[in-house]
Each structure stands twice: as structure tokens, then as C-alpha cells.
Scaffold this motif. Structure first.
Motif, PDB file in Angstrom:
ATOM      1  N   ARG A 135       3.050  32.322 -11.377  1.00 30.04           N
ATOM      2  CA  ARG A 135       2.933  31.040 -10.682  1.00 30.04           C
ATOM      3  C   ARG A 135       1.849  30.168 -11.301  1.00 30.04           C
ATOM      4  NH1 ARG A 135       2.564  31.964  -4.327  1.00 30.04           N
ATOM      5  NH2 ARG A 135       2.574  29.694  -4.451  1.00 30.04           N
ATOM      6  N   GLY A 136       0.763  30.774 -11.740  1.00 24.47           N
ATOM      7  CA  GLY A 136      -0.299  30.037 -12.410  1.00 24.47           C
ATOM      8  C   GLY A 136      -1.081  29.091 -11.528  1.00 24.47           C
ATOM      9  N   ASP A 137      -1.001  29.272 -10.228  1.00 24.32           N
ATOM     10  CA  ASP A 137      -1.720  28.400  -9.306  1.00 24.32           C
ATOM     11  C   ASP A 137      -3.066  29.040  -8.956  1.00 24.32           C
ATOM     12  OD1 ASP A 137      -2.576  26.594  -7.462  1.00 24.32           O
ATOM     13  OD2 ASP A 137      -1.088  27.077  -5.926  1.00 24.32           O
ATOM     14  N   TYR A 138      -4.106  28.615  -9.643  1.00 25.89           N
ATOM     15  CA  TYR A 138      -5.427  29.222  -9.461  1.00 25.89           C
ATOM     16  C   TYR A 138      -6.452  28.234  -8.898  1.00 25.89           C
ATOM     17  CZ  TYR A 138      -3.739  33.295 -11.966  1.00 25.89           C
ATOM     18  OH  TYR A 138      -3.024  34.418 -12.335  1.00 25.89           O
ATOM     19  N   ALA A 139      -5.950  27.251  -8.176  1.00 24.04           N
ATOM     20  CA  ALA A 139      -6.862  26.250  -7.614  1.00 24.04           C
ATOM     21  C   ALA A 139      -7.876  26.898  -6.677  1.00 24.04           C
ATOM     22  CB  ALA A 139      -6.066  25.173  -6.875  1.00 24.04           C
ATOM     23  N   MET A 140      -7.395  27.798  -5.806  1.00 22.46           N
ATOM     24  CA  MET A 140      -8.291  28.455  -4.862  1.00 22.46           C
ATOM     25  C   MET A 140      -9.264  29.384  -5.575  1.00 22.46           C
ATOM     26  SD  MET A 140      -5.743  29.331  -1.660  1.00 22.46           S
ATOM     27  CE  MET A 140      -7.070  30.141  -0.772  1.00 22.46           C
ATOM     28  N   VAL A 141      -8.756  30.107  -6.577  1.00 20.68           N
ATOM     29  CA  VAL A 141      -9.604  31.031  -7.323  1.00 20.68           C
ATOM     30  C   VAL A 141     -10.704  30.281  -8.056  1.00 20.68           C
ATOM     31  CG1 VAL A 141      -9.655  32.647  -9.258  1.00 20.68           C
ATOM     32  CG2 VAL A 141      -7.822  32.785  -7.565  1.00 20.68           C
ATOM     33  N   LEU A 142     -10.336  29.182  -8.721  1.00 27.85           N
ATOM     34  CA  LEU A 142     -11.310  28.408  -9.489  1.00 27.85           C
ATOM     35  C   LEU A 142     -12.344  27.744  -8.587  1.00 27.85           C
ATOM     36  CD1 LEU A 142      -8.950  26.802 -12.151  1.00 27.85           C
ATOM     37  CD2 LEU A 142     -10.585  28.646 -12.497  1.00 27.85           C
ATOM     38  N   SER A 143     -11.977  27.548  -7.329  1.00 26.25           N
ATOM     39  CA  SER A 143     -12.938  26.981  -6.380  1.00 26.25           C
ATOM     40  C   SER A 143     -13.794  28.070  -5.734  1.00 26.25           C
ATOM     41  CB  SER A 143     -12.211  26.178  -5.289  1.00 26.25           C
ATOM     42  OG  SER A 143     -11.420  27.035  -4.485  1.00 26.25           O
ATOM     43  N   GLY A 144     -13.535  29.328  -6.134  1.00 31.22           N
ATOM     44  CA  GLY A 144     -14.351  30.440  -5.639  1.00 31.22           C
ATOM     45  C   GLY A 144     -13.856  31.054  -4.356  1.00 31.22           C
ATOM     46  N   GLN A 145     -12.651  30.698  -3.905  1.00 28.82           N
ATOM     47  CA  GLN A 145     -12.132  31.238  -2.655  1.00 28.82           C
ATOM     48  C   GLN A 145     -11.471  32.590  -2.887  1.00 28.82           C
ATOM     49  OE1 GLN A 145     -10.017  28.462  -0.070  1.00 28.82           O
ATOM     50  NE2 GLN A 145     -10.705  26.755  -1.337  1.00 28.82           N
ATOM     51  N   SER A 146     -11.582  33.441  -1.871  1.00 29.49           N
ATOM     52  CA  SER A 146     -11.024  34.788  -1.949  1.00 29.49           C
ATOM     53  C   SER A 146     -10.445  35.155  -0.595  1.00 29.49           C
ATOM     54  CB  SER A 146     -12.127  35.769  -2.350  1.00 29.49           C
ATOM     55  OG  SER A 146     -11.696  37.103  -2.222  1.00 29.49           O
ATOM     56  N   ALA A 147      -9.801  36.315  -0.553  1.00 26.14           N
ATOM     57  CA  ALA A 147      -9.342  36.833   0.741  1.00 26.14           C
ATOM     58  C   ALA A 147     -10.563  37.112   1.613  1.00 26.14           C
ATOM     59  CB  ALA A 147      -8.530  38.099   0.525  1.00 26.14           C
ATOM     60  N   GLY A 148     -10.343  37.247   2.905  1.00 28.97           N
ATOM     61  CA  GLY A 148     -11.444  37.494   3.831  1.00 28.97           C
ATOM     62  C   GLY A 148     -12.104  38.838   3.585  1.00 28.97           C
ATOM     63  N   LEU A 149     -13.231  39.049   4.267  1.00 22.61           N
ATOM     64  CA  LEU A 149     -13.997  40.277   4.068  1.00 22.61           C
ATOM     65  C   LEU A 149     -13.179  41.511   4.415  1.00 22.61           C
ATOM     66  CD1 LEU A 149     -16.585  41.861   3.516  1.00 22.61           C
ATOM     67  CD2 LEU A 149     -17.293  41.382   5.881  1.00 22.61           C
ATOM     68  N   TRP A 150     -12.545  41.526   5.590  1.00 24.33           N
ATOM     69  CA  TRP A 150     -11.850  42.738   6.029  1.00 24.33           C
ATOM     70  C   TRP A 150     -10.624  43.059   5.179  1.00 24.33           C
ATOM     71  CZ3 TRP A 150     -14.748  45.872   8.368  1.00 24.33           C
ATOM     72  CH2 TRP A 150     -15.739  45.426   9.239  1.00 24.33           C
ATOM     73  N   PRO A 151      -9.803  42.059   4.802  1.00 23.57           N
ATOM     74  CA  PRO A 151      -8.709  42.389   3.873  1.00 23.57           C
ATOM     75  C   PRO A 151      -9.217  42.913   2.530  1.00 23.57           C
ATOM     76  CG  PRO A 151      -8.280  40.303   4.954  1.00 23.57           C
ATOM     77  CD  PRO A 151      -9.681  40.679   5.317  1.00 23.57           C
ATOM     78  N   THR A 152     -10.339  42.363   2.063  1.00 23.37           N
ATOM     79  CA  THR A 152     -10.916  42.828   0.800  1.00 23.37           C
ATOM     80  C   THR A 152     -11.382  44.274   0.912  1.00 23.37           C
ATOM     81  OG1 THR A 152     -11.643  40.588   0.199  1.00 23.37           O
ATOM     82  CG2 THR A 152     -12.743  42.438  -0.899  1.00 23.37           C
ATOM     83  N   LEU A 153     -12.065  44.600   2.015  1.00 20.27           N
ATOM     84  CA  LEU A 153     -12.539  45.969   2.213  1.00 20.27           C
ATOM     85  C   LEU A 153     -11.372  46.930   2.415  1.00 20.27           C
ATOM     86  CD1 LEU A 153     -15.697  45.482   4.484  1.00 20.27           C
ATOM     87  CD2 LEU A 153     -15.562  45.791   2.007  1.00 20.27           C
ATOM     88  N   ALA A 154     -10.320  46.459   3.089  1.00 16.04           N
ATOM     89  CA  ALA A 154      -9.142  47.314   3.286  1.00 16.04           C
ATOM     90  C   ALA A 154      -8.501  47.648   1.944  1.00 16.04           C
ATOM     91  CB  ALA A 154      -8.134  46.615   4.199  1.00 16.04           C
ATOM     92  N   ALA A 155      -8.398  46.644   1.071  1.00 15.22           N
ATOM     93  CA  ALA A 155      -7.841  46.887  -0.263  1.00 15.22           C
ATOM     94  C   ALA A 155      -8.753  47.822  -1.049  1.00 15.22           C
ATOM     95  CB  ALA A 155      -7.664  45.566  -1.007  1.00 15.22           C
TER      96      ALA A 155
END
Length: 207
Positions: free
Chosen positions: A93-113
């Protein structure tokens, strides 16, 4: 004491150093500068618990439940295949607008992964309950055994926090969508390669 501690530290560090799904995930979060502390802490504490179990002699659990490694391998392969597919999809998809702005999944989804990458990986049990546990048996005095285990745990904290925060060095390189596409393709390939390895091993056990 010093010899036992050195052996524990460098043995554990060398085992963690290999590129794997867990390390790739920590690296990605480090590049995003999102939830790095808590993710590194989760990975290090998980390793510490497994190392403690291995040194305490619980490596025999697999002997009591011989089917456990195969079930874990199948579960881990499924999870890694799904996550790898997500990374390939993101690269496509190549849509990295959120990534380039520094956004990520929330804390709990990140810890679950992060927990899934750790606890669904059969190799971590082989390394901690099996290999580190086996090496620790050469240290009979309690003080030496504790020094070995403590240093092995310290190596996990050193590695994961170093990887998570050290990833910031690469931040200038990761300022374009193209760089993130390449990174996600590499991560996806690593995930699928490990998944294929786990699945192959599980199927061979069934033959």
C-alpha cells in the motif's frame, strides 16, 4: 563468580543477538519511538522469567509434555505468518503518513504483540529452558548459579533496551516511505521464513 557471570552474560547475549521476529518488532518500535521502554521491559522480564525457570531445572517440563513444542510451533507459525502478511500489505500500500508522523499502535496492542512474539516462539524455550538451563548445571554452588542466572538476565535487559533506544540512530534513514517499504518487506520476509521453519519442524515431528 566472575567466570560464571561472564559465561551467563555472553551466552544469553549471543542467543538473543540472532535476527528474529521479536528483535525485528522491537527495532520497528524503536524506529517509531513508540512504547520502547515498556516493550523492552516486557521482553527482558519475559526472558528473565524463562532463564530463572531454566536454571531452576524446569527444562524437564518438555520431557513430561512431549507434544508441547509442536503445539507451540504451530501457534507461533500462524502468528508470524499473519504478522508477516500485514507487513507485506503495508509495503504494498505504501501509505506511511502515520508512521512518518511518529504514530504507532496503542500501548496495550503493542505489548500484546510483543508478548506473542516472545511466548509463542518455541526457540526461546529451547534457548532458555534448554540451553541456558543445561549450561547452568555446571555451577553447583548456589552463589555461582545465581551469578550465572543474574548475568544472563542482565544481558537481556542490555540487549533489548539497547536495541529499542539504539534504533533511533537509524531514524534519519527512515524518513521516507520508500525506506519503510523496504524495511517492512525485510521484516515480512523474516517473519515468513521463521514461520516456514517452525511449520517444517512441526510437520517433520508428525511424520
Amino acid at each position: 563468580m566472575i567466570s560464571a557471570a561472564a559465561t551467563g552474560f555472553f551466552t544469553a547475549f549471543s542467543l538473543i543477538l540472532a535476527i528474529g521476529a521479536q528483535n525485528a518488532f522491537v527495532l520497528r518500535q524503536g524506529l517509531l519511538r513508540a512504547h520502547v521502554f515498556w516493550l523492552a521491559l516486557l521482553c527482558a522480564l519475559s526472558d528473565a522469567l524463562l532463564i530463572a525457570a531454566g536454571v531452576a531445572g524446569f527444562g524437564a517440563v518438555v520431557g513430561l509434555y512431549p507434544g508441547l513444542p509442536r503445539l507451540m510451533a504451530l501457534g507461533g507459525a500462524a502468528f508470524l505468518a499473519a504478522y508477516g502478511a500485514l507487513r507485506f500489505r503495508a509495503a504494498w500500500r505504501g501509505d506511511y503518513a502515520m508512521v512518518l508522523s511518529g504514530q504507532s499502535a496503542g500501548l496495550w496492542p503493542t505489548l500484546a504483540a510483543g508478548a506473542a512474539f516472545t511466548w509463542l516462539n518455541p526457540h526461546v524455550y529451547l534457548d532458555t529452558l534448554g540451553l541456558i538451563g543445561a549450561i547452568s548445571t555446571q555451577y553447583q554452588p548456589v552463589a555461582q548459579k545465581l551469578a550465572f542466572a543474574g548475568a544472563a538476565m542482565a544481558s537481556s535487559f542490555t540487549f533489548f533496551f539497547g536495541l529499542g533506544y539504539g534504533a533511533r540512530v537509524l531514524a534519519p534513514v527512515m524518513r521516507s516511505p520508500r525506506a519503510w517499504q523496504i524495511f517492512d518487506v525485510i521484516v515480512g520476509a523474516v517473519m515468513w521464513a521463521i514461520a516456514a521453519s517452525l511449520l517444517s519442524g512441526a510437520l517433520q515431528e508428525n511424520i
